[in-house]
Write a protein that holds these residues in place. Structure first.
Motif, mmCIF file in Angstrom:
data_model
loop_
_atom_site.group_PDB
_atom_site.id
_atom_site.type_symbol
_atom_site.label_atom_id
_atom_site.label_comp_id
_atom_site.label_asym_id
_atom_site.label_seq_id
_atom_site.Cartn_x
_atom_site.Cartn_y
_atom_site.Cartn_z
ATOM 1 N N SER A 25 0.853 -1.463 0.003
ATOM 2 C CA SER A 25 0.092 -0.413 0.026
ATOM 3 C C SER A 25 0.989 1.429 -0.324
ATOM 4 C CB SER A 25 -0.866 0.325 1.062
ATOM 5 O OG SER A 25 0.218 0.001 2.809
ATOM 6 N N VAL A 31 -2.418 0.233 -3.779
ATOM 7 C CA VAL A 31 -3.633 0.506 -3.708
ATOM 8 C C VAL A 31 -4.860 -0.680 -4.521
ATOM 9 C CG1 VAL A 31 -5.775 2.117 -2.753
ATOM 10 C CG2 VAL A 31 -2.962 1.773 -1.370
ATOM 11 N N LEU A 34 -5.220 -3.950 -4.370
ATOM 12 C CA LEU A 34 -5.460 -4.727 -3.446
ATOM 13 C C LEU A 34 -7.059 -4.445 -3.558
ATOM 14 C CD1 LEU A 34 -2.818 -3.196 -0.589
ATOM 15 C CD2 LEU A 34 -3.722 -5.666 -1.254
ATOM 16 N N VAL A 42 -8.684 -0.605 2.595
ATOM 17 C CA VAL A 42 -7.032 -0.929 2.702
ATOM 18 C C VAL A 42 -6.800 -0.275 3.508
ATOM 19 C CG1 VAL A 42 -4.771 -0.305 1.486
ATOM 20 C CG2 VAL A 42 -7.096 -1.905 -0.098
#
Length: 337
Positions: A25, A31, A34, A42
């Motif tokens: 991240s 990010v 994810l 997140v």
């Protein structure tokens, strides 16, 4: 995925799997990967208090140097000259990440003192953080520091940040309090919106060949989930705060076990670092398959089924569990009954 919706910190998530702070991240692309992998939220990598202090010292030094030549330099704060992520870079990443994905993005602060936290918690809120996780990484090296003082630090930090912001606040705890349950209750009563169990201290090791102290950063293993799962099962139904499980999540079974213990969400870092962001889909597909096989339509139907009932004497429950585990182990190893 139908039936996986859940609530954490008052936020509505599409599923209970949350990406906890990690190198994944540290960029907007990370990010986004994810979120595309399927996680419900997140948590950005942690912004350390030491970074804040170093950047403030650097700014002060550069301003003092510039003031000798330019009067207007007193109001000029130049960008950091280091490659290390600082607060400005962090807040920029947070703002851009919020705009890039359709899942909640949670900021993370890592420090030890109330001073300075409120300023950056406020900045995180202004940058669009859906919530803030207080990652209070504190090892009292002074043997004269009392346990009560350590606990009070956590309460003071929580109180200061709660007063400064309106977004939900989660507190990430270590497992090393003398009475974890009481600390959790006190934080809950002080207004923590969530408790994250547990922080993993990255303890140094000794290299006998070089006779030096070496940093030791290891990924978690499923066997480490037993301790946080035990405390989640004990706290479920006893606190109003959301409960987030972290540590030892590698397979769909690990996710299921945490939910059965009473976790509102299950966080993972190590599995995603080992296998990539797409592994989130593997965990969620496995959870869905298990729910269908066992006849559960929603996460809420299975959450806390194996938590310790609130009316149960928790101490007696744990003692009986210990005795039963020892008896079972002896039976398997030696045939004792």
């Amino acid at each position: 995925m139908k039936g996986l919706g859940t609530s954490y910190l008052g936020l509505q998530l599409r599923n209970p799997l949350v990406a906890s702070p990690s190198p994944l991240s540290q960029t907007v692309d990370g990010v986004r990967s994810l979120a595309d992998g399927g996680v419900g939220a997140v948590v950005l990598y942690s912004l350390f208090e030491e970074q804040l202090r170093r950047e403030a010292e650097l700014n002060a030094r550069l301003v003092d140097e510039g003031a000798d030549s330019y009067g207007e330099a007193l109001s000029y704060f130049p960008p950091s000259t280091t490659d290390e992520p600082g607060p400005r870079q962090y807040l920029s990443l947070l703002e851009r990440s919020v705009a890039a994905v359709d899942v909640p993005v949670i900021g993370s602060l890592n420090g030890t003192t109330p001073g300075g936290w409120t300023r950056y918690a406020t900045a995180m809120q202004e940058a669009g953080a859906a919530a803030i996780e207080l990652n209070i990484y504190y090892l009292p090296g002074d043997p004269h520091t009392s346990g009560r003082d350590v606990e009070q630090r956590h309460l003071d930090i929580l109180a200061a940040v709660k007063q400064a912001v309106t977004v939900p606040i989660a507190v990430k705890l270590s497992p090393y309090f003398s009475s974890i349950g009481e600390v959790a209750l006190r934080l809950d009563q002080a207004g923590a919106d969530g408790l994250v169990l547990f922080n993993r201290f990255l303890q140094p090791d000794i290299d006998a060949e070089t006779i030096t102290v070496a940093a030791a950063v290891g990924l978690s293993h499923p066997t480490e989930a037993r301790l946080p799962r035990t405390w989640i099962a004990l706290l479920s139904g006893r606190v109003s705060a959301s409960l987030a499980a972290t540590t030892g999540v590698e397979s769909p079974t690990d996710v299921v076990n945490y939910l059965l213990a009473g976790a509102d969400v299950v966080m993972t870092t190590s599995a995603l670092l080992r296998h990539g962001a797409a592994h989130a889909g593997v965990l969620l597909d496995g959870l869905t398959e298990w729910m269908q096989r066992k006849g559960f339509g929603t996460v809420g139907e299975l959450r806390g089924l194996l938590a310790v009932p609130a009316e149960t004497d928790a101490q007696e429950h744990e003692r009986s569990g210990y005795v039963r585990a020892m008896r079972d182990a002896n039976s398997r190893l030696y045939g004792w009954t």
